[in-house]
Design a protein around this motif. Structure first.
Motif, PDB file in Angstrom:
ATOM      1  N   VAL A  87      -8.725  -6.216   3.032  1.00 10.82           N
ATOM      2  CA  VAL A  87     -10.045  -6.072   3.644  1.00 10.82           C
ATOM      3  C   VAL A  87     -10.062  -6.738   5.019  1.00 10.82           C
ATOM      4  O   VAL A  87      -9.589  -7.860   5.181  1.00 10.82           O
ATOM      5  CB  VAL A  87     -11.135  -6.697   2.743  1.00 10.82           C
ATOM      6  CG1 VAL A  87     -12.517  -6.444   3.331  1.00 10.82           C
ATOM      7  CG2 VAL A  87     -11.037  -6.137   1.324  1.00 10.82           C
ATOM      8  N   HIS A  88     -10.643  -6.021   5.983  1.00  7.18           N
ATOM      9  CA  HIS A  88     -10.714  -6.519   7.354  1.00  7.18           C
ATOM     10  C   HIS A  88     -12.172  -6.598   7.807  1.00  7.18           C
ATOM     11  O   HIS A  88     -12.923  -5.627   7.693  1.00  7.18           O
ATOM     12  CB  HIS A  88      -9.947  -5.589   8.300  1.00  7.18           C
ATOM     13  CG  HIS A  88      -8.510  -5.376   7.914  1.00  7.18           C
ATOM     14  ND1 HIS A  88      -7.493  -6.150   8.413  1.00  7.18           N
ATOM     15  CD2 HIS A  88      -7.949  -4.493   7.051  1.00  7.18           C
ATOM     16  CE1 HIS A  88      -6.344  -5.736   7.886  1.00  7.18           C
ATOM     17  NE2 HIS A  88      -6.592  -4.742   7.061  1.00  7.18           N
ATOM     18  N   LEU A  89     -12.556  -7.757   8.311  1.00  5.45           N
ATOM     19  CA  LEU A  89     -13.827  -7.975   9.005  1.00  5.45           C
ATOM     20  C   LEU A  89     -15.041  -8.028   8.067  1.00  5.45           C
ATOM     21  O   LEU A  89     -15.036  -7.499   6.963  1.00  5.45           O
ATOM     22  CB  LEU A  89     -14.049  -6.924  10.093  1.00  5.45           C
ATOM     23  CG  LEU A  89     -12.946  -6.840  11.172  1.00  5.45           C
ATOM     24  CD1 LEU A  89     -13.213  -5.660  12.091  1.00  5.45           C
ATOM     25  CD2 LEU A  89     -12.872  -8.138  11.970  1.00  5.45           C
ATOM     26  N   ILE A 112      -6.885  -9.160  -0.756  1.00  2.00           N
ATOM     27  CA  ILE A 112      -6.611 -10.098   0.328  1.00  2.00           C
ATOM     28  C   ILE A 112      -7.445  -9.714   1.540  1.00  2.00           C
ATOM     29  O   ILE A 112      -7.919  -8.573   1.659  1.00  2.00           O
ATOM     30  CB  ILE A 112      -5.111 -10.164   0.687  1.00  2.00           C
ATOM     31  CG1 ILE A 112      -4.700  -8.952   1.515  1.00  2.00           C
ATOM     32  CG2 ILE A 112      -4.248 -10.297  -0.535  1.00  2.00           C
ATOM     33  CD1 ILE A 112      -3.318  -9.106   2.118  1.00  2.00           C
ATOM     34  N   THR A 113      -7.646 -10.658   2.433  1.00  3.03           N
ATOM     35  CA  THR A 113      -8.359 -10.388   3.672  1.00  3.03           C
ATOM     36  C   THR A 113      -7.658 -11.078   4.821  1.00  3.03           C
ATOM     37  O   THR A 113      -6.954 -12.079   4.623  1.00  3.03           O
ATOM     38  CB  THR A 113      -9.829 -10.853   3.592  1.00  3.03           C
ATOM     39  OG1 THR A 113     -10.535 -10.423   4.777  1.00  3.03           O
ATOM     40  CG2 THR A 113      -9.939 -12.372   3.479  1.00  3.03           C
ATOM     41  N   THR A 114      -7.827 -10.535   6.010  1.00  2.00           N
ATOM     42  CA  THR A 114      -7.320 -11.179   7.220  1.00  2.00           C
ATOM     43  C   THR A 114      -8.489 -11.693   8.037  1.00  2.00           C
ATOM     44  O   THR A 114      -9.451 -10.953   8.299  1.00  2.00           O
ATOM     45  CB  THR A 114      -6.474 -10.204   8.063  1.00  2.00           C
ATOM     46  OG1 THR A 114      -5.309  -9.835   7.327  1.00  2.00           O
ATOM     47  CG2 THR A 114      -6.040 -10.850   9.376  1.00  2.00           C
ATOM     48  N   GLU A 115      -8.416 -12.958   8.410  1.00  2.00           N
ATOM     49  CA  GLU A 115      -9.414 -13.563   9.282  1.00  2.00           C
ATOM     50  C   GLU A 115      -8.943 -13.348  10.716  1.00  2.00           C
ATOM     51  O   GLU A 115      -7.963 -13.935  11.161  1.00  2.00           O
ATOM     52  CB  GLU A 115      -9.567 -15.046   8.969  1.00  2.00           C
ATOM     53  CG  GLU A 115     -10.759 -15.693   9.616  1.00  2.00           C
ATOM     54  CD  GLU A 115     -12.098 -15.149   9.101  1.00  2.00           C
ATOM     55  OE1 GLU A 115     -13.080 -15.258   9.856  1.00  2.00           O
ATOM     56  OE2 GLU A 115     -12.158 -14.626   7.979  1.00  2.00           O
ATOM     57  N   HIS A 116      -9.660 -12.472  11.442  1.00  2.00           N
ATOM     58  CA  HIS A 116      -9.204 -12.020  12.757  1.00  2.00           C
ATOM     59  C   HIS A 116      -9.769 -12.824  13.920  1.00  2.00           C
ATOM     60  O   HIS A 116      -9.416 -12.554  15.072  1.00  2.00           O
ATOM     61  CB  HIS A 116      -9.561 -10.542  12.957  1.00  2.00           C
ATOM     62  CG  HIS A 116      -8.774  -9.598  12.104  1.00  2.00           C
ATOM     63  ND1 HIS A 116      -7.481  -9.224  12.415  1.00  2.00           N
ATOM     64  CD2 HIS A 116      -9.089  -8.960  10.942  1.00  2.00           C
ATOM     65  CE1 HIS A 116      -7.034  -8.378  11.491  1.00  2.00           C
ATOM     66  NE2 HIS A 116      -7.987  -8.208  10.584  1.00  2.00           N
ATOM     67  N   ASN A 117     -10.641 -13.777  13.657  1.00  2.00           N
ATOM     68  CA  ASN A 117     -11.277 -14.535  14.735  1.00  2.00           C
ATOM     69  C   ASN A 117     -11.284 -16.032  14.437  1.00  2.00           C
ATOM     70  O   ASN A 117     -11.355 -16.441  13.278  1.00  2.00           O
ATOM     71  CB  ASN A 117     -12.721 -14.063  14.952  1.00  2.00           C
ATOM     72  CG  ASN A 117     -12.785 -12.697  15.590  1.00  2.00           C
ATOM     73  OD1 ASN A 117     -12.379 -12.511  16.728  1.00  2.00           O
ATOM     74  ND2 ASN A 117     -13.282 -11.715  14.839  1.00  2.00           N
ATOM     75  N   THR A 118     -11.249 -16.814  15.495  1.00  2.00           N
ATOM     76  CA  THR A 118     -11.343 -18.263  15.340  1.00  2.00           C
ATOM     77  C   THR A 118     -12.778 -18.704  15.097  1.00  2.00           C
ATOM     78  O   THR A 118     -13.025 -19.833  14.677  1.00  2.00           O
ATOM     79  CB  THR A 118     -10.827 -18.978  16.603  1.00  2.00           C
ATOM     80  OG1 THR A 118     -11.533 -18.470  17.755  1.00  2.00           O
ATOM     81  CG2 THR A 118      -9.333 -18.764  16.786  1.00  2.00           C
ATOM     82  N   TYR A 139     -10.877 -13.723  -3.149  1.00  2.00           N
ATOM     83  CA  TYR A 139      -9.654 -13.230  -2.515  1.00  2.00           C
ATOM     84  C   TYR A 139      -8.441 -14.023  -2.987  1.00  2.00           C
ATOM     85  O   TYR A 139      -8.479 -15.249  -3.091  1.00  2.00           O
ATOM     86  CB  TYR A 139      -9.797 -13.285  -0.991  1.00  2.00           C
ATOM     87  CG  TYR A 139     -10.736 -12.230  -0.478  1.00  2.00           C
ATOM     88  CD1 TYR A 139     -10.254 -10.981  -0.114  1.00  2.00           C
ATOM     89  CD2 TYR A 139     -12.108 -12.456  -0.401  1.00  2.00           C
ATOM     90  CE1 TYR A 139     -11.117  -9.989   0.320  1.00  2.00           C
ATOM     91  CE2 TYR A 139     -12.981 -11.472   0.027  1.00  2.00           C
ATOM     92  CZ  TYR A 139     -12.477 -10.232   0.394  1.00  2.00           C
ATOM     93  OH  TYR A 139     -13.336  -9.254   0.811  1.00  2.00           O
ATOM     94  N   ASP A 140      -7.364 -13.286  -3.238  1.00  2.00           N
ATOM     95  CA  ASP A 140      -6.129 -13.938  -3.658  1.00  2.00           C
ATOM     96  C   ASP A 140      -5.487 -14.691  -2.498  1.00  2.00           C
ATOM     97  O   ASP A 140      -4.875 -15.743  -2.695  1.00  2.00           O
ATOM     98  CB  ASP A 140      -5.159 -12.895  -4.215  1.00  2.00           C
ATOM     99  CG  ASP A 140      -5.696 -12.253  -5.483  1.00  2.00           C
ATOM    100  OD1 ASP A 140      -5.536 -12.856  -6.549  1.00  2.00           O
ATOM    101  OD2 ASP A 140      -6.293 -11.155  -5.390  1.00  2.00           O
TER     102      ASP A 140
END
Length: 366
Positions: A87-89, A112-118, A139-140
């Motif tokens: 999952v993104h955003l 799982i997810t990606t954190e794209h911003n600080t 989220y795993d």
């Protein structure tokens, strides 16, 4: 593995470029890969062809608004058909959590997810920390695109159990695509003899800050032009600012383009001016294309650029103009920064990033 990427849209942008690269790489390595984009927007349909040409199936959402809560049901419909759901955003991260609660536990995929911003606007309000903790718990793994991104989210969530879930995988770029691209800038704008072209590639929307670059160009020699690639709500204010400064003829707004690498190749300096940026993928693209980079000194982006001489404070037009002038007027200095950037970008290859993600998938799917 059967892998699903969930994103709000597939329009031009750093996150969307990464998802496209994920899809190609994961498909090449024998996995089934689909991309679900939730915002049903006719203006995005043309982008689907890129994915289909690469062999990646695209699933279009039903509703025109990203924040439409009915997107929870759209996500729920597909969850159980995959081994890995990436999952993104936001708000997808929240909606995927709720959708997961609506399916039987034994049918739930690895999430799982990606954190794209600080940074994001939710962190302005301490009460929303509870919301973030709640949905991140499902989220795993939480993948952070830079060291600073991980530090910031760990600090924000302030949870030892969630901190154990966060890992860092830095972004990557197809370096060969940018290093070997031909120069086709002259096909997009009429070049002037002796002119120098400063490029900024971005979605022209907050938190990006193209106005600072326009103001800086006004302080530079008349031979300095700005090339802006990307579209968004800031375009009208950009045009108004250029007109008020009397430099409209030196500002070239090209909108969204499919041959970004070929346009970058014809420019002299790449700039990324922004209030925040978790990584700044385009900074690496500039480097790979052989350009020196100037970027705002913000978390994540400064980590990518590395050289403090190539950073300027947010909104500091005079400093940016000075750095542009120094690069363009001192050939030895310019060449030294080009060499530095060419070496620096080698740390951010797309193959390294993709292999690390795939190893994480395999580990979680055992």
């Amino acid at each position: 593995m059967k892998i699903l990427h969930i994103t709000p849209n597939i329009e031009t942008g750093g996150v969307q470029s990464l998802i496209y690269e994920f899809g190609k790489y994961q498909l090449k390595h024998g996995h089934d890969v689909d991309v679900l984009y939730l915002r049903n927007d006719e203006s995005l349909y043309y982008k689907e062809k890129d994915y289909f040409d690469a062999g990646v199936k695209v699933i279009r959402g039903r509703y025109p608004k990203t924040y439409d809560p009915r997107n929870i049901l759209v996500i729920r419909k597909y969850l159980c058909a995959y081994d890995i759901v990436h999952v993104h955003l936001f708000p997808n991260q929240l909606y995927a959590k709720i959708a997961q609660m609506l399916v039987p536990r034994q049918k739930r995929p690895v999430l799982i997810t990606t954190e794209h911003n600080t940074y994001n606007n939710r962190r302005k309000y301490s009460m929303l920390r509870l919301l973030d903790r709640w949905f991140y718990k499902s989220y795993d793994k939480i993948v952070c695109i830079s060291r600073q991104t991980k530090e910031n989210i760990d600090k924000w969530l302030c949870s030892e159990s969630l901190s154990e879930k966060t890992v860092t995988i830095t972004n990557g770029v197809d370096l060969e695509k940018f290093s070997s691209a031909p120069d086709r800038l002259s096909e997009a704008i009429q070049l002037e003899p002796g002119a120098k072209y400063i490029v900024m590639v971005a979605r022209m929307t907050h938190p990006k800050d193209p106005i600072t670059l326009i103001k800086a160009i006004a302080l530079c020699d008349n031979s300095v032009h700005g090339v802006f690639i990307g579209s968004g709500p800031l375009e009208s204010s950009m045009a108004a600012e250029a007109e008020s400064l009397g430099i409209s003829s030196r500002i070239h707004m090209l909108g969204n383009r499919t041959n970004v690498e070929e346009l970058i190749k014809g420019c002299d300096i790449g700039v990324l001016s922004t209030l925040w940026d978790g990584f700044g993928l385009v900074a690496v693209e500039y480097m790979a294309a052989g350009l020196p980079v100037l970027a705002t000194d913000v978390d994540g982006l400064c980590e990518v650029v590395g050289d403090k001489e190539l950073l300027f404070s947010y909104g500091d037009t005079k400093s940016l103009a000075k750095k542009i002038t120094q690069l363009l007027s001192d050939q030895d200095y310019l060449e030294s920064k080009k060499r530095y950037c060419a070496s620096r970008c080698m740390e951010f290859s797309i193959d390294r990033m993709n292999s690390e993600y795939l190893e994480l998938y395999k580990k979680l799917n055992r």
